[in-house]
Enzyme design. Sequence first.
Site, mmCIF file in Angstrom:
data_model
loop_
_atom_site.group_PDB
_atom_site.id
_atom_site.type_symbol
_atom_site.label_atom_id
_atom_site.label_comp_id
_atom_site.label_asym_id
_atom_site.label_seq_id
_atom_site.Cartn_x
_atom_site.Cartn_y
_atom_site.Cartn_z
ATOM 1 N N ASP A 111 -78.942 -51.520 7.361
ATOM 2 C CA ASP A 111 -78.279 -50.238 7.625
ATOM 3 C C ASP A 111 -77.383 -49.852 6.447
ATOM 4 O OD1 ASP A 111 -76.324 -52.128 8.068
ATOM 5 O OD2 ASP A 111 -75.668 -51.323 9.993
ATOM 6 N N SER A 112 -77.309 -50.728 5.429
ATOM 7 C CA SER A 112 -76.657 -50.344 4.172
ATOM 8 C C SER A 112 -77.349 -49.142 3.550
ATOM 9 C CB SER A 112 -76.648 -51.526 3.194
ATOM 10 O OG SER A 112 -77.952 -52.072 3.073
ATOM 11 N N ASP A 152 -82.383 -53.704 10.751
ATOM 12 C CA ASP A 152 -81.031 -53.682 11.328
ATOM 13 C C ASP A 152 -80.962 -52.763 12.543
ATOM 14 O OD1 ASP A 152 -79.063 -55.322 10.271
ATOM 15 O OD2 ASP A 152 -78.697 -54.018 8.543
ATOM 16 N N LYS A 169 -82.014 -57.344 13.370
ATOM 17 C CA LYS A 169 -80.750 -58.017 13.051
ATOM 18 C C LYS A 169 -79.634 -57.240 13.745
ATOM 19 C CE LYS A 169 -78.711 -57.918 8.769
ATOM 20 N NZ LYS A 169 -77.424 -57.229 9.031
ATOM 21 N N GLU A 212 -75.127 -57.362 14.396
ATOM 22 C CA GLU A 212 -73.851 -57.944 13.977
ATOM 23 C C GLU A 212 -73.055 -58.421 15.184
ATOM 24 O OE1 GLU A 212 -71.700 -55.245 11.425
ATOM 25 O OE2 GLU A 212 -73.424 -54.976 10.093
ATOM 26 N N GLU A 240 -71.917 -63.360 5.921
ATOM 27 C CA GLU A 240 -71.495 -62.464 4.832
ATOM 28 C C GLU A 240 -69.997 -62.590 4.552
ATOM 29 O OE1 GLU A 240 -72.666 -58.339 5.141
ATOM 30 O OE2 GLU A 240 -71.435 -57.762 3.416
HETATM 31 O O1 KIV Z 1 -77.301 -53.763 5.762
HETATM 32 C C1 KIV Z 1 -77.458 -54.663 4.936
HETATM 33 O O2 KIV Z 1 -77.927 -54.451 3.814
HETATM 34 C C2 KIV Z 1 -77.068 -56.017 5.328
HETATM 35 C C3 KIV Z 1 -77.144 -57.117 4.315
HETATM 36 C C4 KIV Z 1 -76.467 -56.869 3.070
HETATM 37 C C5 KIV Z 1 -76.896 -58.446 4.885
HETATM 38 O O3 KIV Z 1 -76.736 -56.233 6.450
#
Ligand code: KIV
Length: 286
Positions: free
Chosen positions: A63-64, A102, A132, A134, A201
Amino acid sequence: MSTTFTIDTATSRATPTPAPMKRLTIPAIRAAKGGTPLVMLTAYTVRMAQLLDPHCDMLLVGDSLGQVIYGLPSTVPVTLDMMAAHGAAVVRGSYHAVVVIDMPFGSYEASPAQAFESAAMLMKATGAAAVKLEGGTAMAETVAFLSARGIPVMGHVGLTPQAVNQLGGYGARGRTPEEAAKIVADATAIADAGAFSIVIEGVVEPIAIDITRAVACPTIGIGASAQCDGQVLVAEDMLGMFERTARFVKRFDDLSGHISGAVATYADDVRSRAFPGAEQLYPPRP
Ligand code: KIV
């Protein structure tokens, strides 16, 4: 039908030919615990996925992308639809790596049922093999719920960017003994609930080492420790697309320098009429 397509890079056309199933699997990732470190990078687009896939064990549709692709101030505004569109592109551009996607903020925290609905939507829309999410102890019930229903879950503990408003920034976590113990407990809870892997992280290194020893699944570090079972970075960070990055990023190239140089040459060639040249033009038929 397979959701994997080949891309003819000469024409940029997707060929809807089902690709042979050669991908790594979640059991193979689990089995990598303690062995050769797992290689993971983020990917958000089909071309980047094609380039990274042969070198990676896992591709993360992170989600980055909110910040990297859309210029958003954090990952908080990212939506399920954004993740689905980019996830489908990454699956189409890859054949080898396990694609993990994510779950965006707000799509899973309310209840295990909400998480299942969102994760199922993402997996159907993209063909990704895993999600994924959090969080630690508070998310353990959700991780168990999804895992028991055919959805492999990667956890994410330590610096959890979706919680930026609560954490107050992106600084390293675990500097007090209490916070360190909580992060280890979070990771253990997620692992016991069935996570197939855990991203750690932005933590002080001993925490990452303790977690890696304590849990049975592979740990993937980012700003954590070389002792983790694998590493992940945002591809644009490690390729040198940004001037400012977190301390834990190593730049393996200077893509922004290459792009600036190439675009400056293009601009000169356009202004001097050196481009297009004879090779780029269609001569009349004799
Ligand atoms: O969203 C993302 O890119 C991440 C990673 C950097 C672990 O969660």
